[in-house]
Design a protein around this motif. Sequence first.
Motif, PDB file in Angstrom:
ATOM      1  N   GLY A  90       0.807  -1.226   0.000  1.00  0.00           N
ATOM      2  CA  GLY A  90       0.000   0.000   0.000  1.00  0.00           C
ATOM      3  C   GLY A  90       0.831   1.262   0.000  1.00  0.00           C
ATOM      4  O   GLY A  90       0.355   2.320  -0.425  1.00  0.00           O
ATOM      5  N   ALA A  91       2.075   1.190   0.471  1.00  0.00           N
ATOM      6  CA  ALA A  91       2.926   2.382   0.491  1.00  0.00           C
ATOM      7  C   ALA A  91       3.514   2.704  -0.879  1.00  0.00           C
ATOM      8  O   ALA A  91       4.090   3.777  -1.058  1.00  0.00           O
ATOM      9  N   LEU A  92       3.389   1.759  -1.823  1.00  0.00           N
ATOM     10  CA  LEU A  92       3.962   1.959  -3.153  1.00  0.00           C
ATOM     11  C   LEU A  92       2.850   2.148  -4.165  1.00  0.00           C
ATOM     12  O   LEU A  92       1.862   1.400  -4.164  1.00  0.00           O
ATOM     13  N   PRO A  93       2.960   3.150  -5.033  1.00  0.00           N
ATOM     14  CA  PRO A  93       1.888   3.381  -6.005  1.00  0.00           C
ATOM     15  C   PRO A  93       1.805   2.296  -7.078  1.00  0.00           C
ATOM     16  O   PRO A  93       0.742   2.066  -7.631  1.00  0.00           O
ATOM     17  N   GLU A  94       2.925   1.637  -7.377  1.00  0.00           N
ATOM     18  CA  GLU A  94       2.966   0.602  -8.395  1.00  0.00           C
ATOM     19  C   GLU A  94       3.660  -0.649  -7.831  1.00  0.00           C
ATOM     20  O   GLU A  94       4.489  -0.560  -6.930  1.00  0.00           O
ATOM     21  N   PRO A  95       3.307  -1.845  -8.376  1.00  0.00           N
ATOM     22  CA  PRO A  95       3.995  -3.065  -7.919  1.00  0.00           C
ATOM     23  C   PRO A  95       5.483  -3.030  -8.272  1.00  0.00           C
ATOM     24  O   PRO A  95       5.907  -2.381  -9.229  1.00  0.00           O
ATOM     25  N   ALA A 139       6.123  10.226  -6.117  1.00  0.00           N
ATOM     26  CA  ALA A 139       6.750  11.544  -6.175  1.00  0.00           C
ATOM     27  C   ALA A 139       7.714  11.685  -7.338  1.00  0.00           C
ATOM     28  O   ALA A 139       8.216  12.788  -7.590  1.00  0.00           O
ATOM     29  N   LEU A 140       8.002  10.576  -8.048  1.00  0.00           N
ATOM     30  CA  LEU A 140       8.985  10.609  -9.130  1.00  0.00           C
ATOM     31  C   LEU A 140       8.310  10.348 -10.473  1.00  0.00           C
ATOM     32  O   LEU A 140       7.400   9.510 -10.575  1.00  0.00           O
ATOM     33  N   PRO A 141       8.726  11.069 -11.507  1.00  0.00           N
ATOM     34  CA  PRO A 141       8.082  10.869 -12.817  1.00  0.00           C
ATOM     35  C   PRO A 141       8.442   9.544 -13.465  1.00  0.00           C
ATOM     36  O   PRO A 141       7.659   8.993 -14.234  1.00  0.00           O
ATOM     37  N   ASP A 142       9.656   9.004 -13.186  1.00  0.00           N
ATOM     38  CA  ASP A 142      10.109   7.768 -13.813  1.00  0.00           C
ATOM     39  C   ASP A 142      10.422   6.731 -12.744  1.00  0.00           C
ATOM     40  O   ASP A 142      10.783   7.082 -11.604  1.00  0.00           O
ATOM     41  N   PRO A 143      10.314   5.426 -13.085  1.00  0.00           N
ATOM     42  CA  PRO A 143      10.651   4.385 -12.100  1.00  0.00           C
ATOM     43  C   PRO A 143      12.150   4.327 -11.837  1.00  0.00           C
ATOM     44  O   PRO A 143      12.979   4.785 -12.639  1.00  0.00           O
ATOM     45  N   VAL A 187      20.772   1.726  -6.747  1.00  0.00           N
ATOM     46  CA  VAL A 187      19.481   2.272  -7.174  1.00  0.00           C
ATOM     47  C   VAL A 187      19.770   3.484  -8.039  1.00  0.00           C
ATOM     48  O   VAL A 187      20.429   4.437  -7.593  1.00  0.00           O
ATOM     49  N   MET A 188      19.284   3.467  -9.293  1.00  0.00           N
ATOM     50  CA  MET A 188      19.536   4.538 -10.255  1.00  0.00           C
ATOM     51  C   MET A 188      18.205   5.151 -10.689  1.00  0.00           C
ATOM     52  O   MET A 188      17.154   4.509 -10.636  1.00  0.00           O
ATOM     53  N   MET A 189      18.279   6.420 -11.150  1.00  0.00           N
ATOM     54  CA  MET A 189      17.128   7.095 -11.720  1.00  0.00           C
ATOM     55  C   MET A 189      17.512   7.661 -13.076  1.00  0.00           C
ATOM     56  O   MET A 189      18.622   8.197 -13.243  1.00  0.00           O
ATOM     57  N   GLN A 190      16.620   7.543 -14.043  1.00  0.00           N
ATOM     58  CA  GLN A 190      16.921   7.995 -15.396  1.00  0.00           C
ATOM     59  C   GLN A 190      17.248   9.489 -15.393  1.00  0.00           C
ATOM     60  O   GLN A 190      16.581  10.284 -14.749  1.00  0.00           O
TER      61      GLN A 190
END
Length: 873
Positions: free
Chosen positions: A184-189, A219-223, A239-242
Amino acid sequence: MPRIFRRRLAAILALILLVLGLLLTITQWLPRLVGIWLPPETRIELEGTPRWRDGGVWFPHIRYLTGDCVLASVEHASLGWHLSRWRLNAGQVSVNSECLQHIPATNDNPSAPKSLAEWQAMLPGADLHIDQLIIAPWQAYAGQLDLALESGQQQLHYQGDNLQLEATLKGQQLNIQRLTFKNGALPEPVTVSGQLELPKFADGLPVNGNVSGQLSLGALPDPLDVTLDWQQQQGMLKVMMQGIPQPLLSLPWQASAQQIHIEKGQYYWPLDAQPLSGFINLTLDNWQAGLEAARITGRLNLLTQGRGGKGNVVLGIGPGHLSMTQSQLPFQLTGESKLAEMQLYGTIPGELSGSVLDPLLTLKPGALLRLRGRLLATLDVDEARWPLAGVRLSSQGIDGRLQAILKAHDPSFGKFLLHLDGRANNFWPDKGEWNWRYWGGGEMLPLNAKWDVKGTGGWQDTLIHLDTLSTGFNQLEYGMVQVSKPRLTLTTPVNWQRDVQRPSFDGGFKMQSGQTQFSYGGWLPNSDLEFKAKGRDPSHFIWRGELKAGDIGPLRVHGRWDGERLRGEAWWPAQSLTVFQPLLSQDLKMKIQSGELRAQIAFSAAPEQGFEAGGHWTVKQGSVWTPDSQINGVDFSLPFRLKQQRWQLGVRGPVSLRIAEVKNQFALQNIRADLQGAYPWTESHPLTLQDVSLDLLGGQITLPSLRMPQHKVARVALRDISLSELITAIKPKQFAMSGKVNGELPLWLNHQRWLIEKGWIANSGSLTFRLDKDMADAITSNNMAAGAAMSWLRYMEISRSWATINLDNLGDLTMDAQVQGTSRFSNRNQTVNLNYRHQENLFQLWRSLRFGDNLQSWVEQNATLPSKKDPQP
C-alpha cells in the motif's frame, strides 16, 4: 478344501484385518510414527477420520505443534499416486512463524545428507498444490502454491493478490523468472528477475548472482532501476534514476558466516532546493542464527549545505536486535541540518521495540528538536522547539505529551510567541485523539497593536473542536479608525468535521471592543458583535450576527468567508438620529435634536486589498443645534464607497443635501447642495460641489460648481438681497438701509492669498440710507466740518451703487465703493457722489456679531425651569 488354500485365505483375512485395524487407528499410531523423525517436543495431531477418496488418502485436518503453539495447520489434505507421481493437495495451509522460536535447537545428524545435490537426489517425482498458503504475520501475502519436484529440477509457482513468484531450481542455479510485490505504500507493484547460484550446502548466502528490477514512486516521474550483484562473499546494491548519472543508493557489502557488513555506503537525493547525501555503515553480527539472534549496529549521516553553512546529522543505531515478537534496538539522532532557508538542530535518543512488522518507537528523556530560519515567504522563525521526551510512535499513531514553542517575526506584521501543550492517544490525522491548550501573544505592526491568545481544543478522529478561545488586541489603528481593546471569544464551541462524506463547520463568536475613535473627531460607543458561522470548513462558511454599540443598533450583519476574502453586509433599520450623536466630532459643536436614519453597507476585507466598503445612508427630517444656529428639516442622502482609505462620495448619483431652514444671525431657507467625487481629493480623483442654492435675506445665493483641487474660480452669485433684512439681522443702531442688491463673489479655497478676489456688489433698483439722528448730531457738535458732510447723509436716496470686494485668507476685507444719489437736508435736494474705501478684518467682526446668538443658543439648550418651586427657608 486343500489345507494350503485355507492357510492362504487365513493369511489374507489376517492381512485385511491388520490393514483395517491400522486404518481405524491411524490417528493414534501415525503421529507417533512420524514423531520419530520430528524435532523433540514437537508433534503432529490428526483431527477427524482419514478416508480414501479419489485414489488417495484424505485427511480432514492436520496440526503440527511445538509445545502448545500451533506451528502449522493443514485442512483437507490428500496424498495419492497418479501417473507414477505422488500428488499432495491441501485446501488451506496456515503457518505461524512466531512458533519457530519454540522449536528447541538440536545437533545435526552427521549421517544426514547436507549438500543441496544430495537433498535433490532424494526427491521423488511429486506435485504439491495448496489452494491457499497463509504465513502469519504476513497474511496480506497469502496465495496459491504449486510446486513440481524432480531430482534434476524443481519448479515453483506462487500466485497471490500482493505477491507472485515464478522460479526454477536446477542443481545450484536458481532462476527467478518473475517476482512481483505489492504494498500500500507503493503506487505501483515492484517486479524483479535474475539468476542466483546457491552454495553447495544449503547453509549460507548464494555464491553469486544478479537480480534487477524497477521501483515506482508517486513523487517521481520515472521508475527507479534497482540492481543487486555479488560474487562469493561481497557484492553491491545500486538504485539509479533515469537522467541522473550518480546512483541514488550505493551499498557495497561483505558477508561471512558470522557477519554482514556494509561500509561506506552512499546515498543521494536530488532535491531542487537542497540535494541530500550521506554515508551508511551497517553491521549484522551472528546473522545466520536468524533475525532474533542477529546483533545490529550502524551509523548513517546526512550532509546538507544552506543558510548558515554546512550541516551534518548523524543517526547511530544499536547495538540491538530486531525480532518478530520483541525487538530492542536503541538509536540516537544528533547534529544539525542546514537547508536553503532553515536550520534544524536536534538530539533525539530513542528505542525501537515490539515486532519488526509493527514496531514501537519510544523517544527517551532529552529528546529535543529545534528549528530556525525562514518558514514562509516573509515569516522568519527565531526559534521553534519541540520537546519530544516520552513520545511513542507506532502504526496505531502518536502517543504521549506533545509540546511546541514558536518564536518568530514577520517584517510586515511584527513579532509573536506561541505555546502549544497537549496529549495524544494513538493519534494520526483524522484518527485517534489529541487534546491541547494554547497561549501566546505578539504585535501587529500594520494595526499598531499588541495581541494575545489562549484557549483549549482537541482533535478526535475526523472532528477538530475548539472548546475555548480568547484573543484580542490592546487597540487597533487602521487608516482613520482606532478601536480600543477588541476581544474575540466563543459563545458556542467550534466544531470542524473533516469527514469527506459529511464535512461541516460551525461555531458561535462574540467580538467586544471599547470605544472606536475616528480621525475626524467622532467616536463609537463600546460595541458588541455576536455572530455564528456555518459552512463546509474554515475556508468556506457563511456568518450572521448583530452589532450593538451603545444605543446604536442592533445592526443586522451577514456575510461569507472563502479562505481569502471576508465579505459582508449590514443594515440599519429606521432609528432615531439622536443615537448617532457620538459619531459627530466635538469640534463641530453640533447636537442632534431629532430625525431618522436608515443605512445599508456592503464590505469586504482581504490581505492585499485591505478594507473596502460601499453603501447608502439616508437621513429624514433631521434637526441639529450648533452654538450659533439651529438647522431644521435636514434630508440627506449619502451613497458612498471606501477603498484604499479614500471615500468615493456619490456613486451612481451625487450626495444630496436638502435643508428646510437654518436659524442663525441670518435666516437661511431651502438650502440645496449636491456633492460628488473623492475625499481626500487628488487631481485624478477630484471632489465637486455643485448646484448649491439657498434663500437668504429675501433673495438667493447660488454656486453652480466648485471643484477640488480648484483650478478656476468658483462664482457665488447674489440675487435680490434685501438690505433692510440685513440691517434688521445685524441690528446696527447708527444707520438704516433699504432696497435690494445683486453681486458676484469669485471664491478661492486654495489660493495662496485670496478668498474673494475682485468681487462686486451693485444695487438692484433704488436704495435708501438713513443715519441715526443722535449719531449725526453728536458728530456735528464735535466737528463743524464733519458735521456739514454728515448732514448730507442724514437721509439719502441712492440711484447707483457699485462696490468691489477683496478678502484675503487672513480675513482682511477691502471694499472700494462708489455711490451716486440724492441727499435731502434743510428742505432741499442735493446730488451726492461718494467714493468710499473700507478696511476691516471680517473674521473678528463676525465673531463680535455672533456673541449674542451664541449666548442665546446656549441658554435655550441648557436652561430648564424647575418642576416645583424651591421650598421657602
